[in-house]
Design an enzyme around this catalytic site. Structure first.
Site, short mmCIF file in Angstrom:
data_model
loop_
_atom_site.label_atom_id
_atom_site.label_comp_id
_atom_site.label_asym_id
_atom_site.label_seq_id
_atom_site.Cartn_x
_atom_site.Cartn_y
_atom_site.Cartn_z
CE LYS A 157 -32.56 -33.52 26.40
NZ LYS A 157 -33.36 -32.42 26.95
CB THR A 197 -31.36 -28.14 24.89
OG1 THR A 197 -30.70 -29.19 25.58
CG2 THR A 197 -32.86 -28.30 25.05
CE1 TYR A 206 -32.61 -25.60 27.37
CE2 TYR A 206 -31.87 -25.35 29.63
CZ TYR A 206 -32.71 -25.94 28.69
OH TYR A 206 -33.63 -26.88 29.09
CB SER A 252 -28.77 -28.82 33.07
OG SER A 252 -29.48 -27.64 32.77
CG HIS A 306 -37.45 -30.07 27.52
ND1 HIS A 306 -36.41 -29.48 26.86
CD2 HIS A 306 -37.27 -29.76 28.83
CE1 HIS A 306 -35.65 -28.81 27.73
NE2 HIS A 306 -36.15 -28.99 28.93
C1 LIG Z 1 -36.78 -31.53 36.25
C2 LIG Z 1 -36.32 -31.53 34.83
C3 LIG Z 1 -35.45 -30.53 34.40
C4 LIG Z 1 -34.98 -30.55 33.08
N1 LIG Z 1 -34.07 -29.60 32.69
C5 LIG Z 1 -33.49 -29.70 31.47
C6 LIG Z 1 -32.42 -28.85 31.11
O1 LIG Z 1 -31.97 -28.03 31.90
N2 LIG Z 1 -31.91 -28.99 29.87
C7 LIG Z 1 -32.38 -29.91 28.97
O2 LIG Z 1 -31.88 -30.00 27.85
N3 LIG Z 1 -33.39 -30.74 29.30
C8 LIG Z 1 -33.94 -30.67 30.53
N4 LIG Z 1 -34.92 -31.55 30.88
C9 LIG Z 1 -35.35 -32.58 29.93
C10 LIG Z 1 -34.51 -33.85 30.11
O3 LIG Z 1 -33.19 -33.64 29.66
C11 LIG Z 1 -35.10 -35.03 29.32
O4 LIG Z 1 -35.31 -34.63 28.00
C12 LIG Z 1 -36.41 -35.53 29.92
O5 LIG Z 1 -36.35 -35.52 31.33
C13 LIG Z 1 -36.71 -36.95 29.43
O6 LIG Z 1 -37.93 -37.40 29.90
P1 LIG Z 1 -38.09 -38.26 31.25
O7 LIG Z 1 -38.01 -37.28 32.37
O8 LIG Z 1 -39.43 -38.88 31.11
O9 LIG Z 1 -36.96 -39.25 31.30
C14 LIG Z 1 -35.43 -31.54 32.19
C15 LIG Z 1 -36.30 -32.53 32.64
C16 LIG Z 1 -36.73 -32.54 33.95
C17 LIG Z 1 -37.65 -33.64 34.41
#
Ligand SMILES: Cc1cc2nc3c(=O)[nH]c(=O)nc-3n(C[C@H](O)[C@H](O)[C@H](O)COP(=O)(O)O)c2cc1C
Length: 398
Positions: free
Chosen positions: A253, A157, A131, A108, A277
């Site tokens: 995404k 994203t 981002y 990320s 997300h």
């Molecule tokens: C703690 C956390 C931080 C996240 N940070 C980002 C991020 O920095 N960039 C991003 O594109 N998605 C981020 N996401 C979304 C994840 O990439 C992903 O879409 C999501 O976790 C999928 O759902 P799941 O947690 O049920 O597997 C984050 C998700 C979580 C749980």
């Protein structure tokens, strides 16, 4: 004897005990009423599979390619911010676990360990998630750094130009770097192994941004920082600008709408990720599994449709692939492993999914993941193929 870990929920419970509450909640919780967070899980769980017997399921194949790269199972590690706070050096440990297992890892923009720190600590290149900030020179420099680190795909994203509110983060006073307050000092003091690893990690703030972006240093809430830096004017016309800077594979995404999926493909995306997300942004959006059929039908013949949201088991991967995803990402599922047991926990999370997928394929009469299609879903009425479609449509309308 310690209780054996049999499923991802076991890793979650272990992580809950080992990681300070503010960090665990940051990972575990969703935005506002958590309607979408909960729907991601509930809708996946509601899908029923077709049991097929007397099929030769010897020598099953679970391997595939994702965005042109070999993957031992159709799973990749999702980009997650602050992963180095779930466990010290978290991004490095998760990347090592993913590479040793044979699946892609995505770093990320909001990671704790920087692109360079992770690259120096792992054998192979990884994917980088972008981002878009207001400071376009900085965005350009991030893309250059990802290219110089040999990152093999860039993931843009699209669903977080402004942050959905997570009530729990506010209540917990979550800040970056973690700040010692009267209310959390006691909690941190009870989690000394966690603290020790975090203090030993190469960074404790946003590794990619520190020293590059004004205001990236010093303690503040994540929401404050995002509000100040992220570019809310981001639109489809900016994808061309990114494409020019990034000649490699581009993944978009955060797609939940067939029209957006068509637009992303039209802009030259090599793959899209159907994602809300993880239920952390637009609360009230449908689950990703409900949005998936419409998007696969719209663009599945033109691009790779990847999926995330609520995937905790091999059965979940099977369901998403049956509906038409090429593969899935895991976010929380790997973070629970990381918080529970560090690198070994991420390996365990992946191995649990591999075994579950393998056995589910055998019991569903599927020999090769490439053969998964909607026929693998239970047919509610007569046993006709249209029954499976009806089940998918039901979800679609949810
Ligand atoms: C703690 C956390 C931080 C996240 N940070 C980002 C991020 O920095 N960039 C991003 O594109 N998605 C981020 N996401 C979304 C994840 O990439 C992903 O879409 C999501 O976790 C999928 O759902 P799941 O947690 O049920 O597997 C984050 C998700 C979580 C749980």
């Amino acid at each position: 004897m310690p209780t054996p870990i049999t499923c991802n929920e076991d890793l979650r419970q272990l992580a809950r005990r080992r990681v300070p509450k503010a960090i665990f909640d940051y990972v575990d919780r969703g935005s506002y009423d958590e309607t979408t967070l909960n729907a991601n899980r509930a809708d996946l769980q509601a899908i029923r599979l077709r049991q097929k017997v007397m099929v030769d399921v010897d020598n099953r194949r679970l391997d595939t390619t994702l965005v042109g790269e070999a993957a031992r199972i159709p799973v990749a590690i999702a980009p997650t911010g602050l992963t180095g706070l779930m466990h010290g050096s978290g991004e490095i440990l998760a990347a090592r676990a993913a590479q040793a297992f044979g699946v892609p890892f995505t770093l990320s923009t909001m990671s704790i360990c920087s692109i360079e720190q992770v690259r120096a600590a792992v054998d192979q290149p990884f994917w980088f998630q972008l981002y878009v900030m207001r400071d376009r020179d900085f965005v350009r420099s991030l893309i250059t750094r990802a290219r110089e680190a040999g990152c093999s795909a860039l993931m843009l994203t699209a669903d977080l130009q402004i942050q959905g509110q997570r009530h729990q983060d506010i209540k917990n006073g979550l800040s970056v770097p973690p700040r010692l307050t009267v209310s959390n000092a006691f909690d941190m003091a009870r989690k000394l192994p966690w603290l020790w690893h975090v203090l030993r990690g190469p960074s404790r703030s946003f590794g990619n941004l520190e020293g590059f972006v004004r205001g990236a240093q010093g303690t503040q809430t994540l929401a404050q920082w995002v509000g100040g830096q992220f570019d809310t004017s981001l639109s489809w016309k900016d994808v061309g600008w990114i494409r020019d800077l990034w000649p490699g594979k581009l993944i978009v995404k955060g797609i939940m709408d067939p029209d957006d999926a068509r637009e992303a493909v039209g802009q030259g995306a090599d793959a899209i990720v159907v994602s809300n997300h993880g239920g952390r942004q637009l609360d009230g959006a449908p689950s990703t599994i409900a949005a998936l059929p419409g998007i696969v039908d719209a663009v599945g013949h033109r691009t790779e449709v990847l999926f995330d949201g609520g995937v905790r088991s091999g059965q979940d991967v099977y369901k998403a692939m049956a509906i038409g995803a090429r593969g899935t990402f895991i976010g929380k599922a790997f973070l629970y492993g990381l918080g529970a047991l560090g690198q070994a926990g991420v390996s365990t999370a992946l191995e649990l999914i591999r075994k579950e997928l393998d056995i589910t394929m055998a019991l569903g009469g599927i020999r090769d993941v490439a053969d998964l299609d909607r026929e693998a879903l239970w047919q509610p009425s007569s046993g006709s193929a249209s029954g499976a479609t009806a089940q998918v449509n039901l979800l679609d309308a949810a």
